[in-house]
Design a protein around this motif. Structure first.
Motif: not given
Lengths: 121, 425
Positions: A52-71
């Motif tokens: 519940t404390t996890a954050t998943t980060v993805r980088v797409q086209e140079g932009k950083v996207f963060s989403t809630d939860g495990p991958f």
């Protein structure tokens, strides 16, 4: 060879853990860590906070996207790790068998992965 | 007098498992050991015709292969020195440079034991375990294994590569497990050997000769296992079980058609395999530690000793299946027990036992469940239901031999139905 032991538990069951069981699990971890330290093979171990404390980060086209939860949503969740220096896989399996992974009446498991070491620069 | 090629082939068949086991220990690598062994056999083929067959051909091959290993490691060392950047990746085990023939010719039973436990290590998947066991201990080529399992050669090669890579990269030890792990690790070895046997024994399509070879190979591995871990009743029972099943091979298929145990011409059963199997069953049971292979072998032994299906001690077989269920609560075993009940306590009781298994759902897609049910219904003269069950079975059966068998049974039921109609009208 160093092996990472990834402990997977069922988080929703872990919420139901009784104080007695919690004490028991903690004591087992302490004794495994102590034994591994005495043998000189201990390279770290730590529990993780819940997904519940996890954050998943993805980088797409140079932009950083963060989403809630495990991958990935899975039945069992990564709850902690050990790194132990073992002679071979059999020794690692013996150690993994000592690490508690079940709690709150639900079974868990330990995944063993050899560490690859850093490639040379 | 043996010609050189025959001698080489016979050494290969008899001793390659033992030799490669030693080479893997010395080199610490399956690939290096395989390469060295191949080169050694190639030099045997080149040298023996002119120079004659050595007195101890196995020792000659081992010594030659050992020399190849040393050459290999020298070559690799030179290469490594040239390519410094690769140093971190190749932690090659360097074989001892001195060795003597005397030592090489000594038997190393422990090496084959290490090999079998490594090949069947539970950290490898079952497919990899089977492929690696046949390749190393069995000395079969990748092409031969692929053919036996009806797979393209590259698929089998891939399985072998994957298994060997896992052994290397995860550091699966080349060792006999410690005493407190021996029992569970043996279970895995036994399962691999029995799976190889069943692959050869099952009625699946494919070259019958190749499949027969697979059965013989499994029996040979079973013997090796008994030799390496003696006084282990489950090993002895596994060998007995395979021999007792194999004894029926000529009777169970006739003109490409499957023949049931009941209909088999028992004079075709292989008597020498039966007598060896029966002796082994007795030997295993005598050790006084029951186990699933002993129970299965005891069941096979009861069949082997019966003159006909009618003469068979079915109550005892039903009881043994009951015991087997305590070890392994498989619905297939429960089905076999139900059939034995039908043959001993009566058809009605057997049908009830079978129908009780239906709701579990597991057997719904298993053709033998419906075929067994159909058979009992047929015997009870409940022809319409029997025909329906055979049709269901036919829809689930896998290969042509099974399909043909079910079609013949269905034809018999339909013939009985017509006869009844003719009498009734």
């Amino acid at each position: 060879m160093r092996y990472m032991m990834l402990i997977y538990t069922q988080e929703n069951a872990a919420e139901r853990i009784t104080p007695e069981e919690m004490e028991n699990v903690k004591a087992t971890h302490w004794s495994v860590m102590q034994e591994a330290t005495q043998k000189g093979i201990f390279h770290g171990a730590e529990p993780l906070k819940s997904t519940t404390t996890a954050t998943t980060v993805r980088v797409q086209e140079g932009k950083v996207f963060s989403t809630d939860g495990p991958f990935a949503e899975t039945k069992e969740q990564l709850a902690g790790y050990y790194i132990l220096d073992c002679k071979d896989l059999d020794e690692a399996i013996e150690w993994a068998g000592k690490i508690p992974s079940s709690c709150g009446g639900a079974s868990g498991c330990v995944e063993i992965r050899p560490l690859a070491g850093l490639p040379p620069r | 007098m043996l010609d050189a090629r025959t001698a080489v082939e016979s050494v290969f068949r008899e001793e390659s498992g033992r030799i490669i086991a030693t080479l893997i220990r010395i080199s610490g690598s399956f690939d290096r050991a395989e390469e060295a062994l191949q080169e050694a056999f190639a030099s045997a083929l080149a040298h023996w015709p002119a120079k004659g067959i050595p007195q101890n051909p196995g020792a000659w091959i081992t010594a030659a292969a050992h020399r190849k290993l040393i050459d290999q490691s020298r070559r690799e060392r030179t290469k490594r020195e040239k390519q410094d950047s690769l140093l971190h990746a190749t932690a090659a085990a360097i074989p001892r440079d001195n060795f003597d023939l005397e030592e090489m010719s000594m038997p190393f039973p422990d090496d084959r034991l290490r090999l079998i436990f490594t090949c069947c290590h539970p950290a490898l998947n079952r497919e990899g375990q089977v492929a690696l066991t046949l390749r190393t201990l069995g000395g079969l080529s990748t092409a031969e294994i692929a053919k036996a399992f009806l797979l393209p050669e590259p698929t089998m090669a891939q399985r072998l590569v994957r298994a060997k890579r896992k052994i290397q990269e995860a550091h699966i030890p080349y060792a006999v497990p410690p005493p407190h792990r021996l029992a569970e690790r043996l279970t895995s070895v036994q399962a691999v050997v029995y799976l190889i046997f069943n692959e050869g024994y099952s009625a699946a399509t494919g070259d019958r000769l190749v499949r027969r070879d697979l059965c013989l190979e499994a029996i040979r591995l079973g013997r090796v296992l008994c030799e390496l871990v003696p006084e282990e009743p489950e090993n002895i029972a596994l060998l007995a079980l395979m021999l007792l099943h194999d004894s029926r091979r000529d009777a169970r298929v006739s003109n490409g058609q499957l023949v049931t145990l009941e209909e088999q011409d028992r004079s075709l059963w292989d008597e020498s395999e039966i007598s060896e199997g029966l002796g082994l069953v007795e030997q295993a049971l005598h050790l006084g530690r029951a186990g699933p292979y002993q129970l299965q072998a005891a069941i096979a032994a009861l069949h082997a000793q019966s003159k006909s299906a009618r003469d068979t001690d079915w109550p005892q077989i039903a009881a043994l299946y009951g015991k087997l269920l305590e070890f392994n609560s498989s619905s297939v075993i429960a089905l076999n027990r139900a059939v034995a009940i039908a043959m001993s306590a009566g058809l009605e009781a057997g049908l009830q036992a079978i129908d009780a298994l239906g709701p579990s759902g597991e057997l719904e897609k298993y053709y033998l469940f419906h075929a067994a049910r159909a058979d009992i219904l047929f015997r009870m003269d409940r022809l319409e239901e029997a025909a329906m069950a055979y049709r269901t079975a036919s829809g689930l059966a896998g290969n042509r031999i099974e399909q043909d068998f079910l079609a013949r049974r269905l034809a018999s039921v339909e013939a009985a139905m017509r006869e009844r109609q003719a009498h009734g009208s």
